[in-house]
Scaffold this motif. Structure first.
Motif, PDB file in Angstrom:
ATOM      1  N   GLY A 107      79.617  43.723  20.669  1.00 27.63           N
ATOM      2  CA  GLY A 107      78.769  42.850  19.865  1.00 27.63           C
ATOM      3  C   GLY A 107      77.531  42.351  20.601  1.00 27.63           C
ATOM      4  O   GLY A 107      76.986  41.304  20.256  1.00 27.63           O
ATOM      5  N   VAL A 108      77.086  43.112  21.598  1.00 25.72           N
ATOM      6  CA  VAL A 108      75.908  42.722  22.376  1.00 25.72           C
ATOM      7  C   VAL A 108      74.656  43.243  21.675  1.00 25.72           C
ATOM      8  O   VAL A 108      74.536  44.437  21.403  1.00 25.72           O
ATOM      9  N   THR A 109      73.735  42.349  21.390  1.00 25.84           N
ATOM     10  CA  THR A 109      72.476  42.709  20.750  1.00 25.84           C
ATOM     11  C   THR A 109      71.542  43.340  21.778  1.00 25.84           C
ATOM     12  O   THR A 109      71.462  42.867  22.922  1.00 25.84           O
ATOM     13  N   TYR A 110      70.832  44.380  21.375  1.00 25.42           N
ATOM     14  CA  TYR A 110      69.853  45.016  22.257  1.00 25.42           C
ATOM     15  C   TYR A 110      68.675  45.490  21.434  1.00 25.42           C
ATOM     16  O   TYR A 110      68.760  45.621  20.213  1.00 25.42           O
ATOM     17  N   THR A 111      67.559  45.724  22.122  1.00 31.44           N
ATOM     18  CA  THR A 111      66.357  46.239  21.474  1.00 31.44           C
ATOM     19  C   THR A 111      65.863  47.450  22.251  1.00 31.44           C
ATOM     20  O   THR A 111      66.026  47.526  23.468  1.00 31.44           O
ATOM     21  N   ALA A 112      65.258  48.383  21.522  1.00 33.15           N
ATOM     22  CA  ALA A 112      64.690  49.573  22.151  1.00 33.15           C
ATOM     23  C   ALA A 112      63.390  49.203  22.841  1.00 33.15           C
ATOM     24  O   ALA A 112      62.700  48.255  22.450  1.00 33.15           O
ATOM     25  N   SER A 113      63.062  49.969  23.861  1.00 35.97           N
ATOM     26  CA  SER A 113      61.793  49.769  24.545  1.00 35.97           C
ATOM     27  C   SER A 113      60.651  49.965  23.562  1.00 35.97           C
ATOM     28  O   SER A 113      60.660  50.904  22.766  1.00 35.97           O
ATOM     29  N   GLN A 114      59.670  49.096  23.609  1.00 33.64           N
ATOM     30  CA  GLN A 114      58.516  49.200  22.723  1.00 33.64           C
ATOM     31  C   GLN A 114      57.517  50.241  23.218  1.00 33.64           C
ATOM     32  O   GLN A 114      56.563  50.559  22.530  1.00 33.64           O
TER      33      GLN A 114
END
Length: 130
Positions: free
Chosen positions: A101-108
């Motif tokens: 359940g760890v939120t992550y974002t892709a590199s912009q």
């Protein structure tokens, strides 16, 4: 250290140290979610854990008061201070993060990289290295 480097030349990053408020919780994240294995650490006047990352590089968790606790952090970890860690297969890491359940974002930037935060809001970047 290669002999071709001038005297005093910086030639590597040996370790990164991160502040954590709850060592058991932090170890659960770094060991259970990220799969890191602890390595021996010297006797120090505070609790902590060290992890060998390969190539003589380590990650040190230090259970000490954080002078930045409570300060607002940027929404995207790539816009915050962070450390970058290499990962062999991004899909496997994403599966572990999703399961926990760890939120992550892709590199912009469009690179094969993602950012997440540990339970103490330390930002971690993961870059796929094949």
């Amino acid at each position: 250290m290669p002999d071709s480097l001038p005297s005093g030349q910086i030639n590597g990053l040996l370790h990164a140290g991160l502040l954590v408020s709850d060592l058991a919780r932090a170890r659960g994240f770094y060991e259970s979610v990220l799969g890191l294995k602890p390595c021996p650490r010297p006797e120090l006047p505070y609790a902590g854990a060290w992890y060998e990352l390969g190539g003589g590089q380590q990650l040190h968790l230090m259970c000490l008061p954080n002078p930045d606790a409570g300060i607002a952090r940027p929404a995207h970890g790539g816009r915050d201070r962070h450390i970058a860690l290499g990962v062999k297969e991004m899909a496997g890491l994403k599966s572990r993060l999703d399961a926990a359940g760890v939120t992550y974002t892709a590199s912009q930037s469009g690179r094969a990289a993602l950012f997440c935060r540990d339970p103490d809001m330390n930002t971690l970047e993961f870059v796929e290295i094949r």
